[in-house]
Motif scaffolding. Sequence first.
Motif, short mmCIF file in Angstrom:
data_model
loop_
_atom_site.label_atom_id
_atom_site.label_comp_id
_atom_site.label_asym_id
_atom_site.label_seq_id
_atom_site.Cartn_x
_atom_site.Cartn_y
_atom_site.Cartn_z
N ILE A 112 0.84 -1.20 0.00
CA ILE A 112 0.00 0.00 0.00
C ILE A 112 0.87 1.25 0.00
O ILE A 112 0.62 2.19 -0.75
CB ILE A 112 -0.95 -0.02 1.21
CG1 ILE A 112 -2.00 -1.11 0.99
CG2 ILE A 112 -1.62 1.33 1.40
CD1 ILE A 112 -2.90 -1.36 2.16
N ILE A 113 1.92 1.25 0.81
CA ILE A 113 2.78 2.44 0.89
C ILE A 113 3.43 2.75 -0.45
O ILE A 113 3.45 3.89 -0.90
CB ILE A 113 3.86 2.24 1.98
CG1 ILE A 113 3.21 2.28 3.36
CG2 ILE A 113 4.96 3.30 1.87
CD1 ILE A 113 4.14 1.91 4.49
N PHE A 114 3.95 1.70 -1.12
CA PHE A 114 4.63 1.95 -2.40
C PHE A 114 3.65 2.43 -3.46
O PHE A 114 4.03 3.15 -4.37
CB PHE A 114 5.33 0.67 -2.91
CG PHE A 114 6.46 0.24 -2.03
CD1 PHE A 114 7.18 1.18 -1.29
CD2 PHE A 114 6.81 -1.09 -1.94
CE1 PHE A 114 8.22 0.79 -0.48
CE2 PHE A 114 7.86 -1.49 -1.13
CZ PHE A 114 8.57 -0.56 -0.39
N PHE A 115 2.40 2.02 -3.32
CA PHE A 115 1.45 2.34 -4.38
C PHE A 115 0.73 3.67 -4.16
O PHE A 115 0.32 4.31 -5.12
CB PHE A 115 0.44 1.20 -4.52
CG PHE A 115 -0.46 1.36 -5.69
CD1 PHE A 115 0.06 1.28 -6.98
CD2 PHE A 115 -1.80 1.63 -5.53
CE1 PHE A 115 -0.75 1.46 -8.08
CE2 PHE A 115 -2.62 1.80 -6.63
CZ PHE A 115 -2.09 1.71 -7.90
N LEU A 116 0.57 4.08 -2.90
CA LEU A 116 -0.26 5.24 -2.58
C LEU A 116 0.04 6.51 -3.39
O LEU A 116 -0.89 7.13 -3.90
CB LEU A 116 -0.15 5.58 -1.09
CG LEU A 116 -1.25 5.01 -0.19
CD1 LEU A 116 -1.20 5.70 1.15
CD2 LEU A 116 -2.63 5.16 -0.80
N PHE A 118 0.92 7.05 -6.27
CA PHE A 118 0.41 7.00 -7.64
C PHE A 118 -1.04 7.48 -7.74
O PHE A 118 -1.48 7.94 -8.79
CB PHE A 118 0.52 5.56 -8.17
CG PHE A 118 0.00 5.38 -9.56
CD1 PHE A 118 0.64 5.95 -10.64
CD2 PHE A 118 -1.16 4.65 -9.80
CE1 PHE A 118 0.16 5.79 -11.93
CE2 PHE A 118 -1.65 4.48 -11.07
CZ PHE A 118 -0.99 5.05 -12.14
N THR A 119 -1.79 7.37 -6.63
CA THR A 119 -3.21 7.74 -6.69
C THR A 119 -3.43 9.25 -6.53
O THR A 119 -4.54 9.73 -6.67
CB THR A 119 -3.99 7.05 -5.56
OG1 THR A 119 -3.52 7.52 -4.30
CG2 THR A 119 -3.81 5.54 -5.61
N ILE A 120 -2.38 9.99 -6.23
CA ILE A 120 -2.53 11.41 -5.91
C ILE A 120 -2.55 12.27 -7.17
O ILE A 120 -1.80 12.01 -8.11
CB ILE A 120 -1.34 11.84 -5.01
CG1 ILE A 120 -1.38 11.03 -3.71
CG2 ILE A 120 -1.38 13.31 -4.71
CD1 ILE A 120 -0.22 11.33 -2.79
N PRO A 121 -3.41 13.29 -7.22
CA PRO A 121 -3.42 14.17 -8.40
C PRO A 121 -2.10 14.93 -8.55
O PRO A 121 -1.44 15.23 -7.56
CB PRO A 121 -4.54 15.18 -8.10
CG PRO A 121 -5.27 14.68 -6.93
CD PRO A 121 -4.41 13.68 -6.23
N ALA A 122 -1.74 15.22 -9.81
CA ALA A 122 -0.49 15.94 -10.07
C ALA A 122 -0.41 17.24 -9.30
O ALA A 122 0.65 17.60 -8.78
CB ALA A 122 -0.34 16.20 -11.57
N ALA A 124 -1.61 17.92 -6.45
CA ALA A 124 -1.31 17.63 -5.05
C ALA A 124 0.16 17.25 -4.90
O ALA A 124 0.84 17.68 -3.97
CB ALA A 124 -2.21 16.51 -4.55
N TRP A 174 6.06 9.72 -7.40
CA TRP A 174 4.66 9.70 -7.82
C TRP A 174 4.31 8.46 -8.64
O TRP A 174 3.29 7.81 -8.41
CB TRP A 174 4.40 10.97 -8.63
CG TRP A 174 3.00 11.19 -9.08
CD1 TRP A 174 1.85 10.86 -8.41
CD2 TRP A 174 2.59 11.83 -10.28
NE1 TRP A 174 0.76 11.27 -9.13
CE2 TRP A 174 1.18 11.86 -10.28
CE3 TRP A 174 3.27 12.39 -11.37
CZ2 TRP A 174 0.44 12.43 -11.32
CZ3 TRP A 174 2.53 12.95 -12.39
CH2 TRP A 174 1.13 12.97 -12.36
N PHE A 178 3.00 2.52 -9.89
CA PHE A 178 2.35 1.81 -10.99
C PHE A 178 3.23 0.67 -11.51
O PHE A 178 2.79 -0.48 -11.62
CB PHE A 178 2.01 2.78 -12.12
CG PHE A 178 1.39 2.11 -13.31
CD1 PHE A 178 0.09 1.65 -13.28
CD2 PHE A 178 2.14 1.90 -14.47
CE1 PHE A 178 -0.47 1.01 -14.36
CE2 PHE A 178 1.60 1.26 -15.56
CZ PHE A 178 0.28 0.82 -15.51
#
Lengths: 303, 273
Positions: A112-116, A118-122, A124, A174, A178
Amino acid sequence: MAHMPAKAGWSRTTLTFAGFLALPVALFAVFFLYPIVSTFYLSLHDWDGVAQNMRFIGLRNYWVLSAQPRFYHAVLNNISWLVFMLLGPTALGLLLAAVLDRGLRGERAFRIIFFLPFTIPAVAVAAIWRWVYEPSNGLLTTLMRNVGLGEFAQNWLGDPGVVNFALMGAVLWWTTGFAFLVFFAGLRNIPVELLEAARIEGATPWQSFWRVSFPLLWPSTIIVLGISAIDAMRLFDIVWATTSGGPAYASEVLATQMYDVAFGRFEMGRASAISVYLLLIAGVVIMPYIAYMSRRVADSEAD
Amino acid sequence: MSAQTINRRGPVPYTVAIVFALVFVAPLVLAILTSLKSPAEITRVLSVPTELYWQNYATAFERMGRSLLNSILITAPAVVLSIAIGCVAAYPLAFMHGRGGRFTYFVLLTGMLVPFQIVQIPLFFLIRSIGLYDTIGGLWLVHTAYAIPFCTFFMRNFFSSVPRSMYEAARIDGCSAASYFWRLLLPASASGLSALAIIQSRAIWNDLLFGMTLTSSDNARPATVAIAGFASSLQVEYGPLMAATLVSTVPVMLAFLIFQKSFVRGLLGGSGK
């Protein structure tokens, strides 16, 4: 087509299929083909976006651009981004996936930490990293001071020689998630028997990763590389929201330059010419990938 | 599971995983801490806030105004529409033989190499001329149209991983091409559809470019554009900015956390062939 009962049935199926394709193809024509043709047309003109008449000036926009250091700088930046996006997130994602595939305790939390990010808007990502890179009180500078490396701290986003590396750091944070997830899923798909066999034959974990796992990861690799190349050509949001291409155009890529010329200076013709150059570069870089992917379709149909 | 049985665990993998986990988490922790600090404390980056300063969130909501609601109103329908159009295009392309289908697929795929920035100028004038400038409906249309190449590619791959024998058996039993799609293929593709739904939610919720070009007011301005404006003001106040940033990240992050399993399964369905 042997299973099709009669010729009438075949043509009804074809009609159904054509009906399904009608709307997507129409939208594609309106939102992809028309704007591309129109951009090319605009690029041959001098136009401020408002005036009734646009002045035809032939290829002059292309000539002017090809003599501008600002334009070359953006092209070079796009190329460094391409190289970085193909190598950086891909390599780090693969490393993290390979490490986690060893069945660490707390694997779920790591995943989860490594992936989180990637879900954030640019925007942000940009806001957070502007604060990380803030030159006097930012996290990075503060941490470096605390461990006695304060003299190496930079004006991360304000120094033309540093800004691109700083942005790449933010993008690595960021987008690695993925690549990581795709590789991780790919590793899980590799049959246990193959790895067993490699172990029995005395392969070290290092050897069995490079000789057995990595070649079998090809479907994951090709997806990660393709998406990275596409993202590198489309790079816009993160640069625009972090530096707007500055300082002094140092972090500009073609997409942000085009946006600035079009909607900041209202030189629609010049901006369109930048667009056409960008499309050509993207075509050269990505077309082999598209051709490969659609050939893969033909292969899978033959099965 | 595969590799666990084979590789010996040593300290090295743990060290690598923990170091990177710390690096990955640090900026997020920083953002959370900053969003709860009063202006007086904000420059002490490494400290924990002495009291929780919720005023930052109040300011953030006030400045973002309607844009959060706009983002929801834009994203939810646009995700559904873009997946629908991807499925509708992908179905014939997964089952048609011959040149026509292959050529159409190739043309739609080339859309993936088009950087969206290059269509912005004609798009701006096109959307304005059909009266959809600065409307939520206009953004539905645009997000749906520009999703066609990727959604088609994704669903085309997924549909071809559904066994072909199912299609042939259904057709022999007299099922029409259209009813096979609705009654058998879509229900069999649930994991692919949910994976695509997450990818699309992220792409549309996070979009800055189309929002910048095609909106100008609170009528349709999405949260990302509001935050970008907020961040580019001369005197950046990092407290409210971090609060706004965190609020904008929550929906997609939650979606990924909840649907993580089906996301991984769906990715594999498309790429594991």
